[in-house]
Design an enzyme around this catalytic site. Sequence first.
Site: not given
Length: 243
Positions: A66, A69, A100, A118, A126, A129, A149, A214
């Site tokens: 991530y 990304r 999405q 999404h 978190c 919490c 926290c 496609e």
Amino acid sequence: MSELARAARAVAGGRHIAVLTGAGVSAESGIPTFRGAGGLWRGFDSASLATPEAFAANPKLVWEFYNWRREIVARADPNPAHVALTKLAGRVPRLSLITQNVDRLHHRAGSRGVLELHGNLWEIRCTRCGETSDRTGDILPPLPSCGACGGLARPAVVWFGEALPDDVWSAAQESVRDADVLLVVGTSAVVYPAAALVTLGKRAGQTIIEVNLEPTPVSDAIDIGLYGKAGELLPQLVPSEQE
Ligand code: OAD
């Protein structure tokens, strides 16, 4: 009449255009899609990392994916497909944009009221919490923690097997049911429940247009198929200001 001309006519005459976008709409911004070419990261299938199980087994690996990304998205700009959808919203009576994608490029192109099925890549949540914080553009540590926290934070995106946010999902369904034109752009249409939106409003009088490189599993259910790059096709569907 060509498929493109039929699509442009349907869009120009539409009362309510609902648009469902997927990773293909951001491909021309240099953001890798999940499936097909570009769907591999360090030999891992990208979609297999977008799961609670992958995060539980190896949070550091999932965060690396991530964070990678996030860096790509931070450097990317909206492309002509995002811009066309923003323009289109100003030239038709009503447009609902459902995505999405978690990259926020529709927002950056100026689209308003985007329904993010999404979630988005910039917020973190978190795992202890539940506190969510917006970390747009920040470079995060390898294992980000919660500011409240100290618990382990995760990307605030919806992963496979997780429920979509109720309010966003209801609004998306309502929009598609009400729309007389549904534009399905750059999605492989294999991930549910998002893909179910394609046929949800199917009835006489609704025109479904697919824009993709496609055909996809939903191509049999659509009315008009435009096969090519979204950044080249979508600008041709925007009515001129005088229309
Ligand atoms: P996919 O990566 O599955 O599919 C991208 C689609 O875009 C493919 O059908 C391509 O043919 C098409 N495409 C690629 N470049 C294009 C271009 N320039 N113009 C038009 N079409 C193009 O992406 P999604 O369908 O968005 O979920 O994937 C759905 C979900 O699966 C994602 O939101 C993500 C993923 O795992 C989660 O992370 C929960």
